[in-house]
Write a protein that holds these residues in place. Structure first.
Motif, PDB file in Angstrom:
ATOM      1  N   PHE A 192       0.812  -1.216   0.000  1.00  0.00           N
ATOM      2  CA  PHE A 192       0.000   0.000   0.000  1.00  0.00           C
ATOM      3  C   PHE A 192       0.846   1.267   0.000  1.00  0.00           C
ATOM      4  N   ASN A 193       2.077   1.165   0.468  1.00  0.00           N
ATOM      5  CA  ASN A 193       2.882   2.371   0.660  1.00  0.00           C
ATOM      6  C   ASN A 193       4.146   2.441  -0.192  1.00  0.00           C
ATOM      7  N   SER A 194       4.304   1.534  -1.123  1.00  0.00           N
ATOM      8  CA  SER A 194       5.448   1.597  -2.031  1.00  0.00           C
ATOM      9  C   SER A 194       5.037   1.073  -3.405  1.00  0.00           C
ATOM     10  N   THR A 195       5.727   1.565  -4.439  1.00  0.00           N
ATOM     11  CA  THR A 195       5.396   1.168  -5.804  1.00  0.00           C
ATOM     12  C   THR A 195       6.656   0.686  -6.511  1.00  0.00           C
ATOM     13  N   ILE A 196       6.551  -0.440  -7.183  1.00  0.00           N
ATOM     14  CA  ILE A 196       7.673  -0.964  -7.951  1.00  0.00           C
ATOM     15  C   ILE A 196       7.646  -0.341  -9.342  1.00  0.00           C
ATOM     16  N   PRO A 197       8.740   0.297  -9.790  1.00  0.00           N
ATOM     17  CA  PRO A 197       8.761   0.947 -11.107  1.00  0.00           C
ATOM     18  C   PRO A 197       8.503  -0.042 -12.232  1.00  0.00           C
ATOM     19  N   ILE A 198       7.848   0.432 -13.289  1.00  0.00           N
ATOM     20  CA  ILE A 198       7.615  -0.429 -14.441  1.00  0.00           C
ATOM     21  C   ILE A 198       8.892  -0.545 -15.263  1.00  0.00           C
ATOM     22  N   VAL A 199       8.996  -1.603 -16.051  1.00  0.00           N
ATOM     23  CA  VAL A 199      10.219  -1.836 -16.823  1.00  0.00           C
ATOM     24  C   VAL A 199       9.990  -1.768 -18.331  1.00  0.00           C
ATOM     25  N   SER A 200       8.723  -1.905 -18.760  1.00  0.00           N
ATOM     26  CA  SER A 200       8.476  -1.973 -20.199  1.00  0.00           C
ATOM     27  C   SER A 200       7.822  -0.728 -20.782  1.00  0.00           C
ATOM     28  N   GLY A 201       7.066  -0.028 -19.976  1.00  0.00           N
ATOM     29  CA  GLY A 201       6.335   1.124 -20.482  1.00  0.00           C
ATOM     30  C   GLY A 201       5.001   0.761 -21.108  1.00  0.00           C
ATOM     31  N   TYR A 202       4.696  -0.518 -21.215  1.00  0.00           N
ATOM     32  CA  TYR A 202       3.422  -0.947 -21.783  1.00  0.00           C
ATOM     33  C   TYR A 202       2.265  -0.596 -20.842  1.00  0.00           C
ATOM     34  N   SER A 203       1.127  -0.254 -21.414  1.00  0.00           N
ATOM     35  CA  SER A 203      -0.041   0.101 -20.600  1.00  0.00           C
ATOM     36  C   SER A 203      -0.514  -1.098 -19.777  1.00  0.00           C
ATOM     37  N   LEU A 204      -0.313  -2.301 -20.341  1.00  0.00           N
ATOM     38  CA  LEU A 204      -0.707  -3.509 -19.618  1.00  0.00           C
ATOM     39  C   LEU A 204       0.060  -3.628 -18.302  1.00  0.00           C
ATOM     40  N   GLU A 205       1.357  -3.303 -18.354  1.00  0.00           N
ATOM     41  CA  GLU A 205       2.163  -3.388 -17.132  1.00  0.00           C
ATOM     42  C   GLU A 205       1.699  -2.350 -16.114  1.00  0.00           C
ATOM     43  N   ARG A 206       1.341  -1.166 -16.585  1.00  0.00           N
ATOM     44  CA  ARG A 206       0.854  -0.109 -15.675  1.00  0.00           C
ATOM     45  C   ARG A 206      -0.454  -0.546 -15.008  1.00  0.00           C
ATOM     46  N   GLN A 207      -1.275  -1.223 -15.782  1.00  0.00           N
ATOM     47  CA  GLN A 207      -2.558  -1.689 -15.242  1.00  0.00           C
ATOM     48  C   GLN A 207      -2.336  -2.684 -14.102  1.00  0.00           C
ATOM     49  N   PHE A 208      -1.433  -3.643 -14.321  1.00  0.00           N
ATOM     50  CA  PHE A 208      -1.169  -4.637 -13.271  1.00  0.00           C
ATOM     51  C   PHE A 208      -0.412  -4.022 -12.093  1.00  0.00           C
ATOM     52  N   GLN A 209       0.367  -3.000 -12.356  1.00  0.00           N
ATOM     53  CA  GLN A 209       1.068  -2.302 -11.275  1.00  0.00           C
ATOM     54  C   GLN A 209       0.074  -1.721 -10.274  1.00  0.00           C
ATOM     55  N   SER A 210      -1.082  -1.311 -10.789  1.00  0.00           N
ATOM     56  CA  SER A 210      -2.072  -0.654  -9.930  1.00  0.00           C
ATOM     57  C   SER A 210      -2.940  -1.637  -9.139  1.00  0.00           C
ATOM     58  N   VAL A 211      -2.993  -2.899  -9.561  1.00  0.00           N
ATOM     59  CA  VAL A 211      -3.902  -3.837  -8.892  1.00  0.00           C
ATOM     60  C   VAL A 211      -3.189  -4.973  -8.161  1.00  0.00           C
ATOM     61  N   TYR A 212      -1.960  -5.288  -8.557  1.00  0.00           N
ATOM     62  CA  TYR A 212      -1.240  -6.395  -7.920  1.00  0.00           C
ATOM     63  C   TYR A 212      -0.512  -5.935  -6.664  1.00  0.00           C
ATOM     64  N   THR A 213      -0.323  -6.854  -5.716  1.00  0.00           N
ATOM     65  CA  THR A 213       0.582  -6.577  -4.598  1.00  0.00           C
ATOM     66  C   THR A 213       2.011  -6.610  -5.146  1.00  0.00           C
ATOM     67  N   ASN A 214       2.943  -6.068  -4.376  1.00  0.00           N
ATOM     68  CA  ASN A 214       4.326  -5.975  -4.856  1.00  0.00           C
ATOM     69  C   ASN A 214       4.917  -7.340  -5.224  1.00  0.00           C
ATOM     70  N   ASP A 215       4.672  -8.341  -4.382  1.00  0.00           N
ATOM     71  CA  ASP A 215       5.262  -9.662  -4.636  1.00  0.00           C
ATOM     72  C   ASP A 215       4.717 -10.285  -5.915  1.00  0.00           C
TER      73      ASP A 215
END
Length: 368
Positions: free
Chosen positions: A335-358
């Motif tokens: 909830f308090n940290s975000t893992i940077p994306i590596v590809s720039g794809y919108s799909l990756e951004r979408q999963f970044q917002s809904v998945y837990t870090n692990d």
């Protein structure tokens, strides 16, 4: 007491020991009794019948409680129910009202199952207490990929009757909602119980448990290393079922393994363990053994082979609390940290917002 009476008692004591050992090994009582009849030279030479043997086994399959154990169970369950009305427990009693098996799950286990009921692992091979009673945990995986306990039991015997009772108790606890998939070790008694209680649940065997038997089953073969390499290639690298079948037959013919009972039995059950057969179902990222290994870590700090039942119920609570604190810590991090994306794809951004870090890290590995 006459010499003949003493000899009869001694002989029957030996028979009882044999009955109990064979029962634990999974040998049907009828077969054991028939072998005893043959050794004795006929039924007329025995002073007991199959029914008395069956009664003995029934009594041997109850929990052998030590001083204070039964009271510790009752106190623990009463204490938990006073704290949480959702705490659930069930005893299995014999004809003399002695405990044979027991199951319990706290409110957190039952609530977690509402979200994480897709896949569970069930393994009784890790922990036994000082009475040689298997600890039988139902383990799932949560939103962090972390092992979570979804109920557990203590069994007096690992036969199909005990597993059927335990699975029915767990199913009742979870409001009749069976898991979509279950992973177990290669156990005939478990398979029978799962087919009866969870007929619509996908069932697979623990690949780790099977592969670790290779040295025991095949090491005596002159070409063991080559067989091991061929078998691993079939299990892990087969792309299609047709390719798997073709390579299996080649292996059997090349190394002349037609009469190997172990491999023949594995081939019959191939749909329950070879990856190409089970890949069409969802397994929550569990290939098999890592959940059991995680439960080892869950228990190791708190219980061991010399733990009494009284100590077990006390330490079990501490182990649960440790796991809950770990989950809360992972929740806070996500909830308090975000893992940077590596590809720039919108799909990756979408999963970044809904998945837990692990879980997002696992996804990123696939993207990379």
């Amino acid at each position: 007491m006459t010499v003949d009476s003493e000899n009869e008692l001694r002989e029957y004591s030996i028979v009882e020991r044999r009955l109990e050992v064979n029962d634990v090994a999974g040998i049907p009582l009828s077969k054991t009794f028939q072998s005893i009849v043959v050794e004795a030279g006929g039924y007329e030479n025995l002073n007991f019948d199959e029914r008395s043997c069956r009664n003995f086994i029934s009594k041997a399959r109850r929990l052998r409680l030590g001083n204070g154990d039964a009271e510790a169970f009752c106190q623990y369950f009463n204490r938990m129910q006073s704290r949480c009305l959702n705490f659930y427990y069930l005893y299995d009693l014999d004809e003399e009202s002695r405990i044979k098996n027991v199951f319990w799950a706290d409110g957190r286990c039952r609530a977690a199952y509402e979200y994480f009921s897709d896949v569970i692992t069930f393994d009784t091979t890790y922990l036994t207490n000082r009475y040689d009673m298997p600890f039988a945990p139902f383990v799932g995986v949560n939103h962090h990929g972390q092992s979570i306990l979804l109920g557990c039991g203590l069994l007096s015997s690992e036969d199909s009757e005990s597993f059927i009772w335990l699975f029915k108790a767990w199913l009742s606890c979870m409001h009749g909602r069976a898991p979509k998939a279950i992973i177990t070790n290669q156990c005939r008694s478990m398979t029978i119980a799962i087919e009866k209680v969870f007929p619509n649940t996908n069932h697979r065997f623990c690949l780790w448990h099977i592969m670790k038997k290779l040295p025991t089953k095949l090491a005596a073969h002159a070409q063991y290393k080559s067989i091991k390499k061929a078998l691993k290639n079939i299990v892990y690298n087969s792309i299609t079922i047709e390719q798997c079948e073709r390579n299996w037959m080649k292996m059997i013919e090349k190394f002349e393994l037609e009469d190997n009972d172990w491999l023949n039995s594995l081939h019959v059950q191939r749909s329950k363990w070879i990856l190409v057969y089970v890949k069409c179902h969802f397994w929550a990222g569990m290939s098999t053994s890592q959940r059991s290994e995680s439960m080892n870590a869950f228990c190791d700090d708190f219980v061991h082979s010399k733990t009494t039942l009284k100590q077990f119920v006390e330490q079990y609570d501490r182990a649960l609390k440790k796991n809950i604190e770990k989950e809360k810590k992972l929740d806070f991090q996500s909830f308090n940290s975000t893992i940077p994306i590596v590809s720039g794809y919108s799909l990756e951004r979408q999963f970044q917002s809904v998945y837990t870090n692990d879980i997002f890290k696992l996804f990123q590995n696939e993207v990379t």
